[in-house]
Design a protein around this motif. Structure first.
Motif, PDB file in Angstrom:
ATOM      1  N   PRO A  45     -80.188 -35.775 -57.322  1.00 19.71           N
ATOM      2  CA  PRO A  45     -80.596 -35.862 -55.953  1.00 19.71           C
ATOM      3  C   PRO A  45     -82.078 -35.813 -55.930  1.00 19.71           C
ATOM      4  O   PRO A  45     -82.600 -36.856 -55.162  1.00 19.71           O
ATOM      5  N   ALA A  46     -82.747 -35.006 -56.892  1.00 15.33           N
ATOM      6  CA  ALA A  46     -84.464 -35.327 -56.867  1.00 15.33           C
ATOM      7  C   ALA A  46     -84.981 -36.609 -57.408  1.00 15.33           C
ATOM      8  O   ALA A  46     -85.892 -37.280 -56.759  1.00 15.33           O
ATOM      9  N   LEU A  47     -84.247 -37.223 -58.415  1.00 17.17           N
ATOM     10  CA  LEU A  47     -84.517 -38.627 -58.802  1.00 17.17           C
ATOM     11  C   LEU A  47     -84.112 -39.606 -57.738  1.00 17.17           C
ATOM     12  O   LEU A  47     -85.089 -40.414 -57.582  1.00 17.17           O
ATOM     13  N   LEU A  48     -83.222 -39.523 -56.943  1.00 15.27           N
ATOM     14  CA  LEU A  48     -82.884 -40.476 -55.923  1.00 15.27           C
ATOM     15  C   LEU A  48     -83.613 -40.370 -54.573  1.00 15.27           C
ATOM     16  O   LEU A  48     -84.154 -41.288 -54.242  1.00 15.27           O
ATOM     17  N   ARG A  49     -84.332 -39.339 -54.458  1.00 18.24           N
ATOM     18  CA  ARG A  49     -85.055 -39.082 -53.240  1.00 18.24           C
ATOM     19  C   ARG A  49     -86.660 -39.146 -53.720  1.00 18.24           C
ATOM     20  O   ARG A  49     -87.039 -39.770 -52.952  1.00 18.24           O
ATOM     21  N   THR A  50     -86.938 -38.925 -54.993  1.00 17.93           N
ATOM     22  CA  THR A  50     -88.453 -39.078 -55.350  1.00 17.93           C
ATOM     23  C   THR A  50     -88.887 -40.222 -55.971  1.00 17.93           C
ATOM     24  O   THR A  50     -89.982 -40.736 -56.292  1.00 17.93           O
ATOM     25  N   HIS A  51     -87.992 -40.885 -56.447  1.00 18.18           N
ATOM     26  CA  HIS A  51     -88.403 -42.102 -57.487  1.00 18.18           C
ATOM     27  C   HIS A  51     -87.754 -43.296 -56.808  1.00 18.18           C
ATOM     28  O   HIS A  51     -87.138 -44.089 -57.818  1.00 18.18           O
ATOM     29  N   LYS A  52     -87.468 -43.560 -55.532  1.00 20.15           N
ATOM     30  CA  LYS A  52     -86.510 -44.858 -55.298  1.00 20.15           C
ATOM     31  C   LYS A  52     -87.458 -45.907 -55.743  1.00 20.15           C
ATOM     32  O   LYS A  52     -86.805 -47.123 -55.942  1.00 20.15           O
ATOM     33  N   GLN A  53     -88.668 -46.223 -55.748  1.00 13.86           N
ATOM     34  CA  GLN A  53     -89.384 -47.441 -56.041  1.00 13.86           C
ATOM     35  C   GLN A  53     -89.252 -47.516 -57.602  1.00 13.86           C
ATOM     36  O   GLN A  53     -89.185 -48.596 -57.833  1.00 13.86           O
ATOM     37  N   ASP A  54     -89.316 -46.467 -58.403  1.00 17.31           N
ATOM     38  CA  ASP A  54     -89.062 -46.330 -59.799  1.00 17.31           C
ATOM     39  C   ASP A  54     -87.734 -47.113 -60.148  1.00 17.31           C
ATOM     40  O   ASP A  54     -87.596 -47.876 -60.984  1.00 17.31           O
ATOM     41  N   LEU A  55     -86.710 -46.606 -59.510  1.00 18.48           N
ATOM     42  CA  LEU A  55     -85.254 -46.918 -59.731  1.00 18.48           C
ATOM     43  C   LEU A  55     -85.060 -48.511 -59.231  1.00 18.48           C
ATOM     44  O   LEU A  55     -84.553 -49.259 -60.054  1.00 18.48           O
ATOM     45  N   THR A  56     -85.790 -48.822 -58.121  1.00 18.77           N
ATOM     46  CA  THR A  56     -85.541 -50.186 -57.478  1.00 18.77           C
ATOM     47  C   THR A  56     -85.976 -51.120 -58.508  1.00 18.77           C
ATOM     48  O   THR A  56     -85.610 -51.977 -59.046  1.00 18.77           O
ATOM     49  N   ALA A  57     -87.247 -50.637 -59.111  1.00 14.58           N
ATOM     50  CA  ALA A  57     -88.033 -51.639 -60.218  1.00 14.58           C
ATOM     51  C   ALA A  57     -87.146 -51.606 -61.331  1.00 14.58           C
ATOM     52  O   ALA A  57     -86.976 -52.773 -61.949  1.00 14.58           O
ATOM     53  N   ILE A  58     -86.810 -50.571 -61.831  1.00 10.98           N
ATOM     54  CA  ILE A  58     -85.969 -50.569 -63.047  1.00 10.98           C
ATOM     55  C   ILE A  58     -84.723 -51.419 -62.880  1.00 10.98           C
ATOM     56  O   ILE A  58     -84.312 -52.560 -63.640  1.00 10.98           O
ATOM     57  N   LEU A  59     -83.621 -51.100 -61.825  1.00  7.23           N
ATOM     58  CA  LEU A  59     -82.565 -51.856 -61.539  1.00  7.23           C
ATOM     59  C   LEU A  59     -82.840 -53.318 -61.089  1.00  7.23           C
ATOM     60  O   LEU A  59     -81.967 -54.114 -61.763  1.00  7.23           O
ATOM     61  N   SER A  60     -83.917 -53.537 -60.475  1.00  7.09           N
ATOM     62  CA  SER A  60     -84.206 -55.011 -60.060  1.00  7.09           C
ATOM     63  C   SER A  60     -84.544 -55.755 -61.477  1.00  7.09           C
ATOM     64  O   SER A  60     -84.024 -56.860 -61.389  1.00  7.09           O
ATOM     65  N   THR A  61     -85.188 -55.156 -62.075  1.00  3.90           N
ATOM     66  CA  THR A  61     -85.628 -55.948 -63.390  1.00  3.90           C
ATOM     67  C   THR A  61     -84.487 -56.326 -64.260  1.00  3.90           C
ATOM     68  O   THR A  61     -84.670 -57.332 -64.723  1.00  3.90           O
ATOM     69  N   ILE A  62     -83.711 -55.291 -64.450  1.00  2.00           N
ATOM     70  CA  ILE A  62     -82.703 -55.484 -65.267  1.00  2.00           C
ATOM     71  C   ILE A  62     -81.608 -56.614 -64.895  1.00  2.00           C
ATOM     72  O   ILE A  62     -81.198 -57.614 -65.468  1.00  2.00           O
ATOM     73  N   GLN A  63     -81.557 -56.602 -63.625  1.00  2.68           N
ATOM     74  CA  GLN A  63     -80.742 -57.629 -62.992  1.00  2.68           C
ATOM     75  C   GLN A  63     -81.419 -58.866 -62.709  1.00  2.68           C
ATOM     76  O   GLN A  63     -80.729 -59.966 -62.617  1.00  2.68           O
ATOM     77  N   GLY A  64     -82.682 -59.101 -62.810  1.00  2.06           N
ATOM     78  CA  GLY A  64     -83.367 -60.096 -62.962  1.00  2.06           C
ATOM     79  C   GLY A  64     -83.820 -60.805 -61.544  1.00  2.06           C
ATOM     80  O   GLY A  64     -83.779 -62.142 -61.510  1.00  2.06           O
ATOM     81  N   VAL A  65     -83.877 -59.691 -60.572  1.00  6.85           N
ATOM     82  CA  VAL A  65     -84.313 -60.365 -59.310  1.00  6.85           C
ATOM     83  C   VAL A  65     -85.512 -59.379 -58.781  1.00  6.85           C
ATOM     84  O   VAL A  65     -85.786 -58.541 -59.357  1.00  6.85           O
ATOM     85  N   SER A  66     -86.198 -59.988 -57.649  1.00  4.95           N
ATOM     86  CA  SER A  66     -87.338 -59.110 -57.159  1.00  4.95           C
ATOM     87  C   SER A  66     -86.710 -57.725 -56.501  1.00  4.95           C
ATOM     88  O   SER A  66     -85.636 -57.734 -56.255  1.00  4.95           O
ATOM     89  N   ALA A  67     -87.595 -56.767 -56.428  1.00  6.86           N
ATOM     90  CA  ALA A  67     -87.284 -55.571 -55.861  1.00  6.86           C
ATOM     91  C   ALA A  67     -86.875 -55.784 -54.437  1.00  6.86           C
ATOM     92  O   ALA A  67     -85.800 -55.080 -54.004  1.00  6.86           O
TER      93      ALA A  67
END
Length: 126
Positions: free
Chosen positions: A54-76
């Motif tokens: 829960p803390a990771l999802l609430r406080t690191h939305k931008q970081d998670l979006t950057a990680i997941l979008s990078t791996i998927q090969g799309v923009s944030a």
């Protein structure tokens, strides 16, 4: 998508793009608890997920979006536009279970250990 699915020159860009968001999460003790138990703590991975996710999802939305979008090969922005509960759960679980992610970023999994590749490369002169 897993890191092992990324091929060719894109590998360099993905690694470069993942360093900052992974480091940001690893430096947050509460979020990093997801990846490693406190010293002497005997918890299961499920217990750590329950406590830290829960803390990771609430406080690191931008970081998670950057990680997941990078791996998927799309923009944030593209990633967020297609984001729903199922996509987020699938992508997070795939990332958490990706052995190459934990090998590439050991600080996201464990503290540096003497003799580890990360500790050994820090001693190399440039």
């Amino acid at each position: 998508m897993k890191l092992s699915d990324i091929k060719g020159d894109r590998v360099f860009d993905v690694i470069a793009d993942l360093i900052d968001p992974v480091a940001s999460i690893a430096q947050d003790a509460q979020a990093a608890a997801l990846f490693r138990p406190a010293e002497g703590e005997q918890t299961t991975r499920a217990q750590r997920l329950r406590a830290a996710l829960p803390a990771l999802l609430r406080t690191h939305k931008q970081d998670l979006t950057a990680i997941l979008s990078t791996i998927q090969g799309v923009s944030a922005e593209e990633y967020r536009a297609g984001l729903n509960l199922g996509v987020l759960l699938r992508d997070c679980l795939e990332l958490l279970n990706d052995p190459q992610f934990s090998e590439l970023f050991p600080s996201a999994q464990t503290e540096m250990q003497p003799g580890s590749a990360q500790a050994n490369t820090e001693a190399l002169p440039l």
